[in-house]
Design an enzyme around this catalytic site. Structure first.
Site, PDB file in Angstrom:
ATOM      1  N   ARG A 316      59.525  38.106  98.696  1.00 22.90           N
ATOM      2  CA  ARG A 316      60.344  37.727  97.528  1.00 22.90           C
ATOM      3  C   ARG A 316      61.837  37.571  97.833  1.00 22.90           C
ATOM      4  O   ARG A 316      62.463  36.622  97.372  1.00 22.90           O
ATOM      5  CB  ARG A 316      60.131  38.695  96.373  1.00 22.90           C
ATOM      6  CG  ARG A 316      58.680  38.745  95.859  1.00 22.90           C
ATOM      7  CD  ARG A 316      58.520  39.515  94.557  1.00 22.90           C
ATOM      8  NE  ARG A 316      59.193  38.836  93.465  1.00 22.90           N
ATOM      9  CZ  ARG A 316      60.340  39.209  92.951  1.00 22.90           C
ATOM     10  NH1 ARG A 316      60.958  40.281  93.410  1.00 22.90           N
ATOM     11  NH2 ARG A 316      60.884  38.526  91.980  1.00 22.90           N
ATOM     12  N   TYR A 320      62.918  33.813  97.010  1.00 25.11           N
ATOM     13  CA  TYR A 320      63.645  33.595  95.743  1.00 25.11           C
ATOM     14  C   TYR A 320      65.045  34.187  95.773  1.00 25.11           C
ATOM     15  O   TYR A 320      65.699  34.245  94.731  1.00 25.11           O
ATOM     16  CB  TYR A 320      62.918  34.249  94.569  1.00 25.11           C
ATOM     17  CG  TYR A 320      61.452  33.965  94.463  1.00 25.11           C
ATOM     18  CD1 TYR A 320      60.988  32.703  94.095  1.00 25.11           C
ATOM     19  CD2 TYR A 320      60.523  34.970  94.696  1.00 25.11           C
ATOM     20  CE1 TYR A 320      59.635  32.465  93.969  1.00 25.11           C
ATOM     21  CE2 TYR A 320      59.161  34.734  94.572  1.00 25.11           C
ATOM     22  CZ  TYR A 320      58.727  33.476  94.216  1.00 25.11           C
ATOM     23  OH  TYR A 320      57.385  33.246  94.092  1.00 25.11           O
ATOM     24  N   CYS A 346      60.511  36.638 113.636  1.00 31.78           N
ATOM     25  CA  CYS A 346      61.388  35.705 114.337  1.00 31.78           C
ATOM     26  C   CYS A 346      61.901  34.607 113.428  1.00 31.78           C
ATOM     27  O   CYS A 346      61.511  33.435 113.554  1.00 31.78           O
ATOM     28  CB  CYS A 346      60.631  35.106 115.520  1.00 31.78           C
ATOM     29  SG  CYS A 346      60.062  36.394 116.606  1.00 31.78           S
TER      30      CYS A 346
HETATM   31  N1  LLP Z   1      50.561  33.817  82.669  1.00 33.16           N
HETATM   32  C1  LLP Z   1      50.763  32.683  83.357  1.00 33.16           C
HETATM   33  C2  LLP Z   1      50.167  31.436  82.876  1.00 33.16           C
HETATM   34  C3  LLP Z   1      51.547  32.711  84.515  1.00 33.16           C
HETATM   35  O1  LLP Z   1      51.772  31.582  85.191  1.00 33.16           O
HETATM   36  C4  LLP Z   1      52.120  33.935  84.962  1.00 33.16           C
HETATM   37  C5  LLP Z   1      52.927  34.002  86.179  1.00 33.16           C
HETATM   38  C6  LLP Z   1      51.862  35.096  84.206  1.00 33.16           C
HETATM   39  C7  LLP Z   1      51.088  34.996  83.060  1.00 33.16           C
HETATM   40  C8  LLP Z   1      52.433  36.430  84.579  1.00 33.16           C
HETATM   41  O2  LLP Z   1      53.829  36.418  84.537  1.00 33.16           O
HETATM   42  P1  LLP Z   1      54.660  37.770  84.768  1.00 33.16           P
HETATM   43  O3  LLP Z   1      54.377  38.670  83.591  1.00 33.16           O
HETATM   44  O4  LLP Z   1      54.190  38.385  86.033  1.00 33.16           O
HETATM   45  O5  LLP Z   1      56.055  37.335  84.842  1.00 33.16           O
HETATM   46  N2  LLP Z   1      55.889  34.892  92.526  1.00 33.16           N
HETATM   47  C9  LLP Z   1      56.956  34.980  91.545  1.00 33.16           C
HETATM   48  C10 LLP Z   1      56.424  35.029  90.136  1.00 33.16           C
HETATM   49  C11 LLP Z   1      55.508  33.868  89.791  1.00 33.16           C
HETATM   50  C12 LLP Z   1      54.949  33.962  88.389  1.00 33.16           C
HETATM   51  C13 LLP Z   1      53.879  32.949  88.176  1.00 33.16           C
HETATM   52  N3  LLP Z   1      53.249  32.979  86.875  1.00 33.16           N
HETATM   53  C14 LLP Z   1      57.817  36.190  91.876  1.00 33.16           C
HETATM   54  O6  LLP Z   1      57.538  36.867  92.856  1.00 33.16           O
HETATM   55  O7  LLP Z   1      58.801  36.464  91.195  1.00 33.16           O
END
Ligand code: LLP
Length: 419
Positions: A316, A320, A346
């Site tokens: 992360r 990001y 690396c």
């Molecule tokens: N519902 C849908 C349709 C989603 O696309 C997502 C996350 C969630 C629920 C859950 O969202 P949350 O509550 O976790 O924010 N890899 C990124 C985050 C990508 C989120 C993708 N969608 C990170 O590490 O910040």
């Protein structure tokens, strides 16, 4: 306070266990993920309490963390699940989730995956014209009527990093309102489909809950229009996205109750069943990545703490520019300085934190990256042949339990057996 906190003795604890003692107990001398099962339960209960008195269910977003033990625990607490692949669907069924409380979501679902969904009887989000066609085909193949929700793209700005913003009008996700009538006419003409709800998901790491209200107001207008056309609409799914306190500076961020309260009256008035899809806010603060310091060095005007964890275990920060708080697990009298905390991979993108104030740690010191329960292990890779780390939790009784084996070189070699 969350499960991971320093006590007056200067040591970092996971619940009542000193993390440094856990490091002794864990046999693998490599980075590992450490969870608090109590914190997981607490997070689930916070959503449950927030939803009390509302016709509703929680669909935990499996993509955030797919550890089977974690899934089984959430399922036993009563959670449903949000799935974004055929494999997540199969894992959810294995973990025992009730299919009628599962939602299959995604902008590129394959017919094969949709057939699994139709057979299992999970709810399916419609994302586009071609998706509607694919779901229809899957319903035919499975000989089932598929209960669908329209994923509507409400064009509400969640005010987050563009990579985790999903509900704006140029997003690849969902359908735009001007196409709604076409979808309604099509769904009415297809006996394989039954329209039961509407869904939106604005983005992730959201810290202002009024955006959920803004979206819900628009969504309810669509719901009313859809009902006017004779559909019996049951579900309003407002997605996930609630942020967590990554800075750990005690900022008061909105709670699940704050979120639900912005939409409570609306949902009640419309007699809708509310679905909420938390990922990060369910699992994020339940876990820390535990690393060991390999050494300290300086180059130019930079100081580096080199640890045994890396972007392979936790991407992360690299991907990001995300901030996750970093802390030593034991008191340390070394002079405080500004360090980049980096791994052995690396790549110059391999960092866990930049410009962190830390006491200069001795070799072997324990160093954690906090709030690593969401999108960390789930996004881990084996880059540089760093096999994925083991996972442990401290259970309710304070016992350390392994909840996932470490990957080994043999796992890598297995992919070439017999070739
Ligand atoms: N519902 C849908 C349709 C989603 O696309 C997502 C996350 C969630 C629920 C859950 O969202 P949350 O509550 O976790 O924010 N890899 C990124 C985050 C990508 C989120 C993708 N969608 C990170 O590490 O910040």
């Amino acid at each position: 306070a969350t499960a991971f906190h320093a006590k007056d003795d200067g040591f970092l604890y996971c619940d009542d266990r000193k993390v440094v003692d856990v490091m002794e107990e864990v046999p693998e001398k490599r980075p590992f993920y450490l969870y608090s099962k109590r914190q997981l339960t607490k997070n689930y209960k916070a959503y449950e309490a927030a939803l009390s008195g509302l016709d509703s269910f929680i669909g935990y977003a499996i993509k955030a963390n797919n550890n089977l033990k974690i899934l089984q625990h959430l399922q036993q607490l009563g959670s449903g699940a949000v799935l974004v692949s055929g494999n997540e669907l199969q894992l959810a069924l294995k973990a025992g989730f009730d299919p009628t409380r599962c939602i299959f979501n995604g902008n590129g679902k394959l017919v094969e995956e949709l057939v699994l969904a139709a057979r299992a009887g999970v709810l399916v989000n419609v994302d586009s014209e071609f998706d509607l066609e694919h779901i229809t085909q899957a319903g035919k193949i499975a000989g089932k009527t598929v209960k669908v929700l329209f994923r509507i793209n409400p064009d509400v700005d969640p005010q987050v990093h563009p990579y985790v913003s999903t509900g704006n009008k140029n997003s690849k996700f969902g359908i735009r309102n001007e196409k709604l009538q076409w979808f309604l006419d099509e769904v009415r003409a297809r006996p394989e489909l039954e329209l039961v709800g509407i869904h939106c998901h604005l983005g992730s790491t959201i810290t202002k809950v009024n955006v959920f209200k803004d979206a819900a107001v628009l969504m309810v207008e669509y719901a009313e229009e859809i009902r006017r056309q004779g559909f019996t609409l049951r579900y309003l799914n407002i997605g996930g996205g609630l942020g967590i306190d990554y800075k750990r500076e005690g900022a008061i961020l909105p709670s699940p109750t704050d979120l639900i309260d912005t939409v409570r009256d609306l949902v009640k008035r419309e007699k809708l069943t509310l679905i909420i899809e938390p990922g990060r806010s369910m699992v994020g603060n339940t876990c820390a990545l535990v690393n060991r310091v390999t050494g300290v060095k300086s180059n130019g005007n930079k100081n580096f703490v080199v640890v045994d964890g890396s972007m392979s275990e936790l991407i992360r920060p690299s991907l990001y520019d995300a901030y996750q708080h970093i802390e030593l697990v034991s008191p340390c009298s070394g002079p405080v300085d500004t360090f980049d905390v980096v791994g052995p991979v690396c790549e110059s993108a391999d960092f866990l934190g930049k410009a962190r104030q830390l006491p200069t740690p001795p070799e072997g010191a324990g160093l954690v990256v906090h709030d690593s329960g969401a999108y960390c292990m789930a996004m881990a890779s084996t880059y540089n042949l760093r096999m994925r780390p083991p996972e442990y939790w401290v259970d309710e009784a304070g016992q350390l339990q392994k909840i996932r084996h470490a990957e080994t070189l043999d796992d890598h070699l297995r992919a070439f057996e017999g070739l």
